[in-house]
Write a protein that holds these residues in place. Structure first.
Motif, PDB file in Angstrom:
ATOM      1  N   ASP A  18      25.300  55.730  53.574  1.00  0.00           N
ATOM      2  CA  ASP A  18      25.335  56.425  54.860  1.00  0.00           C
ATOM      3  C   ASP A  18      23.947  56.541  55.483  1.00  0.00           C
ATOM      4  N   THR A  36      22.659  50.185  60.931  1.00  0.00           N
ATOM      5  CA  THR A  36      23.106  50.954  59.774  1.00  0.00           C
ATOM      6  C   THR A  36      23.736  50.006  58.760  1.00  0.00           C
ATOM      7  N   ASP A  38      26.750  49.703  57.962  1.00  0.00           N
ATOM      8  CA  ASP A  38      27.970  49.083  58.482  1.00  0.00           C
ATOM      9  C   ASP A  38      27.697  48.304  59.769  1.00  0.00           C
ATOM     10  N   CYS A  39      26.446  47.972  59.974  1.00  0.00           N
ATOM     11  CA  CYS A  39      25.978  47.114  61.075  1.00  0.00           C
ATOM     12  C   CYS A  39      26.165  47.714  62.464  1.00  0.00           C
ATOM     13  N   ARG A  40      26.182  49.027  62.533  1.00  0.00           N
ATOM     14  CA  ARG A  40      26.177  49.654  63.854  1.00  0.00           C
ATOM     15  C   ARG A  40      24.749  49.626  64.386  1.00  0.00           C
ATOM     16  N   ARG A  74      22.075  44.013  54.554  1.00  0.00           N
ATOM     17  CA  ARG A  74      22.967  43.458  53.532  1.00  0.00           C
ATOM     18  C   ARG A  74      22.287  43.481  52.161  1.00  0.00           C
ATOM     19  N   ASP A 122      33.231  47.220  50.991  1.00  0.00           N
ATOM     20  CA  ASP A 122      31.922  46.762  51.424  1.00  0.00           C
ATOM     21  C   ASP A 122      31.738  47.156  52.886  1.00  0.00           C
ATOM     22  N   PRO A 123      30.669  47.899  53.209  1.00  0.00           N
ATOM     23  CA  PRO A 123      30.487  48.351  54.588  1.00  0.00           C
ATOM     24  C   PRO A 123      30.255  47.215  55.573  1.00  0.00           C
ATOM     25  N   LEU A 124      29.930  46.046  55.039  1.00  0.00           N
ATOM     26  CA  LEU A 124      29.686  44.906  55.915  1.00  0.00           C
ATOM     27  C   LEU A 124      30.924  44.031  56.050  1.00  0.00           C
ATOM     28  N   GLY A 125      32.012  44.422  55.400  1.00  0.00           N
ATOM     29  CA  GLY A 125      33.268  43.693  55.546  1.00  0.00           C
ATOM     30  C   GLY A 125      33.299  42.361  54.838  1.00  0.00           C
TER      31      GLY A 125
END
Length: 128
Positions: A18, A36, A38-40, A74, A122-125
């Motif tokens: 986070d 971030t 999660d790529c925001r 990443r 995975d927050p990056l999908g």
């Protein structure tokens, strides 16, 4: 590892994810971009003189900065996940917890313990 210790470890990893940020520059500092885990996109700074470069060059610099930030975030996210799952006991506990959550408490007793469903998303999908 006790379930309580595992839970704390997972919570710590989630907090790290986070808080994770990657800030990079492109064009010698003309563009600065922050992503971030999660790529925001949470930050984009353009030096005033970047506007003299024209739309195509500005777009290229923003794209370059985004690609570099994505790669950096990443790598950082991978490090958090490795810290969490690098311990074989943790990996086994995560697998068991996921099976119990997905299939009910009798799943492993029924002999269906070979399936592998990732517990952490995975927050990056990424699927790999």
């Amino acid at each position: 590892m006790t379930p309580n210790a595992l839970g704390h470890r997972v919570q710590r990893a989630q907090r790290r994810m986070d808080e994770l940020r990657a800030e990079v520059e492109a064009g010698g500092g003309l563009v600065r971009l922050t992503l971030t885990a999660d790529c925001r996109l949470v930050g984009l700074e353009l030096a005033p003189r970047v506007l003299d470069l024209g739309a195509e060059r500005v777009a290229a610099l923003v794209t370059e900065a985004h690609e570099r930030a994505h790669a950096a975030v990443r790598r950082a996210a991978d490090a958090v996940l490795v810290d969490l799952t690098g311990d074989p006991l943790v990996a086994r506990a995560l697998d068991a917890a996921q099976r119990i959550g997905a299939d009910g408490p009798d799943a492993c007793d029924a002999g269906d313990c070979e399936s592998r469903i990732p517990l952490l998303v995975d927050p990056l999908g990424r699927d790999d």
